[in-house]
Design an enzyme around this catalytic site. Structure first.
Site, PDB file in Angstrom:
ATOM      1  N   THR A  40       0.815  -1.215   0.000  1.00 19.53           N
ATOM      2  CA  THR A  40       0.000   0.000   0.000  1.00 19.53           C
ATOM      3  C   THR A  40       0.852   1.269   0.000  1.00 19.53           C
ATOM      4  O   THR A  40       0.328   2.372  -0.119  1.00 19.53           O
ATOM      5  CB  THR A  40      -0.950   0.010   1.221  1.00 19.53           C
ATOM      6  OG1 THR A  40      -0.191  -0.337   2.389  1.00 19.53           O
ATOM      7  CG2 THR A  40      -2.065  -1.006   1.056  1.00 19.53           C
ATOM      8  N   HIS A  45       6.956   0.130   6.953  1.00 18.10           N
ATOM      9  CA  HIS A  45       7.117   0.909   8.188  1.00 18.10           C
ATOM     10  C   HIS A  45       7.409  -0.068   9.325  1.00 18.10           C
ATOM     11  O   HIS A  45       7.397  -1.286   9.110  1.00 18.10           O
ATOM     12  CB  HIS A  45       5.887   1.789   8.465  1.00 18.10           C
ATOM     13  CG  HIS A  45       4.582   1.057   8.482  1.00 18.10           C
ATOM     14  ND1 HIS A  45       4.209   0.218   9.520  1.00 18.10           N
ATOM     15  CD2 HIS A  45       3.556   1.028   7.596  1.00 18.10           C
ATOM     16  CE1 HIS A  45       3.020  -0.286   9.271  1.00 18.10           C
ATOM     17  NE2 HIS A  45       2.596   0.178   8.104  1.00 18.10           N
ATOM     18  N   HIS A  48       5.631  -3.377  10.008  1.00 19.43           N
ATOM     19  CA  HIS A  48       5.920  -4.572   9.207  1.00 19.43           C
ATOM     20  C   HIS A  48       7.094  -5.369   9.780  1.00 19.43           C
ATOM     21  O   HIS A  48       7.300  -6.519   9.394  1.00 19.43           O
ATOM     22  CB  HIS A  48       6.305  -4.184   7.766  1.00 19.43           C
ATOM     23  CG  HIS A  48       5.194  -3.602   6.966  1.00 19.43           C
ATOM     24  ND1 HIS A  48       5.156  -2.266   6.586  1.00 19.43           N
ATOM     25  CD2 HIS A  48       4.068  -4.163   6.460  1.00 19.43           C
ATOM     26  CE1 HIS A  48       4.063  -2.046   5.874  1.00 19.43           C
ATOM     27  NE2 HIS A  48       3.395  -3.170   5.780  1.00 19.43           N
ATOM     28  N   LYS A  82      -9.720  -3.740  10.446  1.00 18.68           N
ATOM     29  CA  LYS A  82     -10.114  -2.431   9.908  1.00 18.68           C
ATOM     30  C   LYS A  82     -11.632  -2.297   9.955  1.00 18.68           C
ATOM     31  O   LYS A  82     -12.361  -3.255   9.763  1.00 18.68           O
ATOM     32  CB  LYS A  82      -9.620  -2.271   8.467  1.00 18.68           C
ATOM     33  CG  LYS A  82      -8.096  -2.311   8.354  1.00 18.68           C
ATOM     34  CD  LYS A  82      -7.642  -2.235   6.926  1.00 18.68           C
ATOM     35  CE  LYS A  82      -6.129  -2.318   6.837  1.00 18.68           C
ATOM     36  NZ  LYS A  82      -5.612  -3.629   7.204  1.00 18.68           N
ATOM     37  N   ARG A  86     -10.667   0.229   2.388  1.00 13.69           N
ATOM     38  CA  ARG A  86      -9.656   1.213   2.021  1.00 13.69           C
ATOM     39  C   ARG A  86      -9.665   1.475   0.515  1.00 13.69           C
ATOM     40  O   ARG A  86     -10.268   0.736  -0.257  1.00 13.69           O
ATOM     41  CB  ARG A  86      -8.273   0.749   2.477  1.00 13.69           C
ATOM     42  CG  ARG A  86      -7.716  -0.417   1.713  1.00 13.69           C
ATOM     43  CD  ARG A  86      -6.367  -0.789   2.289  1.00 13.69           C
ATOM     44  NE  ARG A  86      -5.822  -1.924   1.568  1.00 13.69           N
ATOM     45  CZ  ARG A  86      -4.959  -2.760   2.097  1.00 13.69           C
ATOM     46  NH1 ARG A  86      -4.566  -2.612   3.334  1.00 13.69           N
ATOM     47  NH2 ARG A  86      -4.472  -3.759   1.396  1.00 13.69           N
ATOM     48  N   GLN A 178      -6.427 -14.891  -0.202  1.00 15.12           N
ATOM     49  CA  GLN A 178      -5.241 -15.173   0.610  1.00 15.12           C
ATOM     50  C   GLN A 178      -5.074 -16.681   0.786  1.00 15.12           C
ATOM     51  O   GLN A 178      -3.958 -17.205   0.764  1.00 15.12           O
ATOM     52  CB  GLN A 178      -5.337 -14.480   1.970  1.00 15.12           C
ATOM     53  CG  GLN A 178      -4.044 -14.600   2.770  1.00 15.12           C
ATOM     54  CD  GLN A 178      -4.009 -13.703   3.991  1.00 15.12           C
ATOM     55  OE1 GLN A 178      -4.584 -12.625   3.985  1.00 15.12           O
ATOM     56  NE2 GLN A 178      -3.353 -14.146   5.036  1.00 15.12           N
ATOM     57  N   ASP A 199      -3.987 -10.919  14.018  1.00 12.30           N
ATOM     58  CA  ASP A 199      -5.247 -10.603  13.332  1.00 12.30           C
ATOM     59  C   ASP A 199      -5.376 -11.355  12.001  1.00 12.30           C
ATOM     60  O   ASP A 199      -6.431 -11.325  11.366  1.00 12.30           O
ATOM     61  CB  ASP A 199      -5.375  -9.088  13.102  1.00 12.30           C
ATOM     62  CG  ASP A 199      -4.259  -8.517  12.232  1.00 12.30           C
ATOM     63  OD1 ASP A 199      -3.213  -9.181  12.102  1.00 12.30           O
ATOM     64  OD2 ASP A 199      -4.436  -7.413  11.691  1.00 12.30           O
ATOM     65  N   LYS A 234      -1.182   2.240  19.838  1.00 11.52           N
ATOM     66  CA  LYS A 234      -0.661   1.530  18.672  1.00 11.52           C
ATOM     67  C   LYS A 234       0.833   1.752  18.537  1.00 11.52           C
ATOM     68  O   LYS A 234       1.324   2.867  18.628  1.00 11.52           O
ATOM     69  CB  LYS A 234      -1.393   1.993  17.414  1.00 11.52           C
ATOM     70  CG  LYS A 234      -1.101   1.121  16.205  1.00 11.52           C
ATOM     71  CD  LYS A 234      -2.073   1.379  15.077  1.00 11.52           C
ATOM     72  CE  LYS A 234      -1.810   0.424  13.934  1.00 11.52           C
ATOM     73  NZ  LYS A 234      -2.736   0.618  12.817  1.00 11.52           N
ATOM     74  N   LYS A 237       3.450   4.399  15.640  1.00 15.77           N
ATOM     75  CA  LYS A 237       2.852   5.662  15.209  1.00 15.77           C
ATOM     76  C   LYS A 237       3.416   6.799  16.065  1.00 15.77           C
ATOM     77  O   LYS A 237       3.603   6.657  17.261  1.00 15.77           O
ATOM     78  CB  LYS A 237       1.332   5.628  15.389  1.00 15.77           C
ATOM     79  CG  LYS A 237       0.625   4.639  14.469  1.00 15.77           C
ATOM     80  CD  LYS A 237       0.270   5.288  13.161  1.00 15.77           C
ATOM     81  CE  LYS A 237      -0.606   4.382  12.317  1.00 15.77           C
ATOM     82  NZ  LYS A 237      -0.933   4.975  11.029  1.00 15.77           N
ATOM     83  N   THR A 238       3.690   7.923  15.419  1.00 14.13           N
ATOM     84  CA  THR A 238       4.053   9.133  16.146  1.00 14.13           C
ATOM     85  C   THR A 238       3.011  10.189  15.794  1.00 14.13           C
ATOM     86  O   THR A 238       2.060   9.912  15.072  1.00 14.13           O
ATOM     87  CB  THR A 238       5.456   9.624  15.720  1.00 14.13           C
ATOM     88  OG1 THR A 238       5.397  10.024  14.344  1.00 14.13           O
ATOM     89  CG2 THR A 238       6.493   8.532  15.879  1.00 14.13           C
TER      90      THR A 238
END
Length: 435
Positions: A40, A45, A48, A82, A86, A178, A199, A234, A237-238
């Site tokens: 995506t 990041h 992963h 989610k 998306r 999948q 998940d 989470k 994340k910043t």
């Protein structure tokens, strides 16, 4: 085999669910296992990294890692975890993203050796693009009931009102796609295990079930816990969003600082998950840290290990040097050695004022620069600036200003366009010189 792969993950706290028979499969033979990554973005990041580290440990234990870049599934979107569907990506963007991910994975996995456990990168678009809907419905869809698919948590949560938008048929079929990936890799690459975040358990076990029903084969599933911070928020994340592996998206300095600033509790968990240090090395580091937590030795080692692994030793050295500029003793030479990206990353958020080159050349003294020319962000008046200079509390580019009438031309522009102004020990300002 060099290591027991499952044992290695277990002591590192990297196993959430594991299908019976998985450990025995690894003891029986060299085993291929895969992780899916949806492209995506053109960079991974740190969210992963857990699954990438699983592949790294797999290869270190003598087994074969397969990274599946989901060119086809990336066009649909996984509903797991989610609440909304998306945006779908075009094929051109997906190909571009895959290339970025490929380059990053090469830092973690050996793709180039001639050994049987060399890593492999595959793209499910390659085997899905020629598949017609009718063929897929006949050959794959008939093997799994709707009841089976509806029982998955990712589906139930969306259908039970957690989302106002419901769930499209496109997303509902994701687990079949999948599952088919796993079947394809099982049949074509002898891949017997799929790994992922907790998940993903529902999607992965759909694949093992499809292999059982369609190929009369046995395959396995292993998931790791979803990483959270000690406060439950989470991970990765910043305030600005994701912490990326791409140095253009997250500078090595900002990347290093992220790990340096994790809590003690998080550092104890993260150093097991995100480094290749041994159990005895980590136990020794934790013991040392507990004796003097204020020295943050665990965070420093974590930040060092992972910055070198993702970026380079040179990037780590630059990040440490840059940290010293803001938080410790440093010289003007240290400052001039920073590239522009690192400089702006170190001083992100400090007040800035723009001055044209013509206006800069017209200034009579540093006093004028520090007051009127910078719109009063450093000092409100020339008198206030003179007083602070006299008291030894003003620096430009880390050089102390001793004369309030000193010429601005005495100071070389950083990266040809910046002056770093400092009032006291901790108050920084940037004058950006424009054409």
């Amino acid at each position: 085999m060099e290591k027991n792969f499952v044992e290695e993950l277990r002591w590192r706290g990297m196993i959430h669910d594991i299908m019976p028979g998985t450990e025995e499969q690894f003891q029986k033979e060299l085993t291929a296992a895969y992780v899916g990554i949806d492209p995506t973005a053109d960079s991974l990041h740190i969210g992963h990294l857990v699954s990438v580290m699983m592949l790294k440990h797999l290869q270190a234990a003598g087994h074969k890692p397969i990274a599946l870049v989901g060119g086809a599934t990336g066009m649909i979107g996984d509903p797991s975890g989610k609440s909304e569907e998306r945006n779908l990506l075009t094929e051109d963007i997906l190909r571009q993203n895959q290339e970025g991910i490929r380059k990053q994975l090469k830092k973690f996995l050996d793709f180039d050796s001639d050994s049987a456990n060399a890593a492999e990168l595959v793209n499910n678009y390659d085997w899905m693009k020629g598949y017609s809907f009718i063929d897929f419905a006949r050959e794959v869809g008939k093997h799994l009931t709707v009841n089976y698919m509806m029982a998955k948590d990712s589906v139930k949560k969306r259908l039970n009102g957690e989302s106002k938008v419901g769930m499209s048929f496109t997303e509902f079929t994701y687990q079949l796609l999948q599952g088919y990936d796993f079947l394809h890799l099982y049949q074509n690459k002898n891949c017997k295990l799929q790994m992922g975040g907790s998940d993903q358990w529902g999607n992965i076990t759909t694949g093992t079930e499809l292999i059982r029903r369609k190929a009369q084969g046995e395959a396995f599933a292993l998931t790791c816990p979803l990483i959270t911070k000690a406060d439950g928020k989470k991970f990765g994340k910043t305030e600005k969003g994701n912490v990326w592996l791409d140095p253009e998206k997250t500078s090595p300095y900002a990347f290093y600082q992220f790990w340096l600033n994790v809590t003690d509790d998080d550092a104890v968990r993260y150093i097991k998950i995100f480094t290749m240090l041994t159990q005895s090395e980590i136990e020794e580091l934790v013991a040392t840290h507990q004796e003097a937590p204020h020295q943050r030795s665990l965070q420093k080692r974590l930040a060092e290990e992972i910055t070198v692994m993702v970026h380079s030793k040179e990037d780590l050295d630059a990040a440490i040097k840059a940290s010293g500029i803001l938080f410790g003793k440093s010289t003007s030479e240290d400052l001039t050695s920073l590239d522009e990206r690192t400089f702006l990353s170190v001083f992100e958020g400090v007040p800035q004022a723009e001055i044209s080159k013509a206006d800069l050349q017209g200034l009579e003294s540093v006093t004028e620069l520090l007051s009127t020319a910078t719109n009063g962000i450093v000092f409100k008046s020339k008198g206030e600036a003179r007083k602070m200079i006299k008291g030894g509390g003003v620096s430009i580019n880390k050089n102390k200003v001793t004369d309030s009438e000193q010429s601005v031309q005495d100071f070389e522009l950083l990266q040809g366009k910046y002056l770093l102004l400092q009032r006291g020990k901790k108050n920084y300002f940037i004058a950006k010189i424009t054409d």
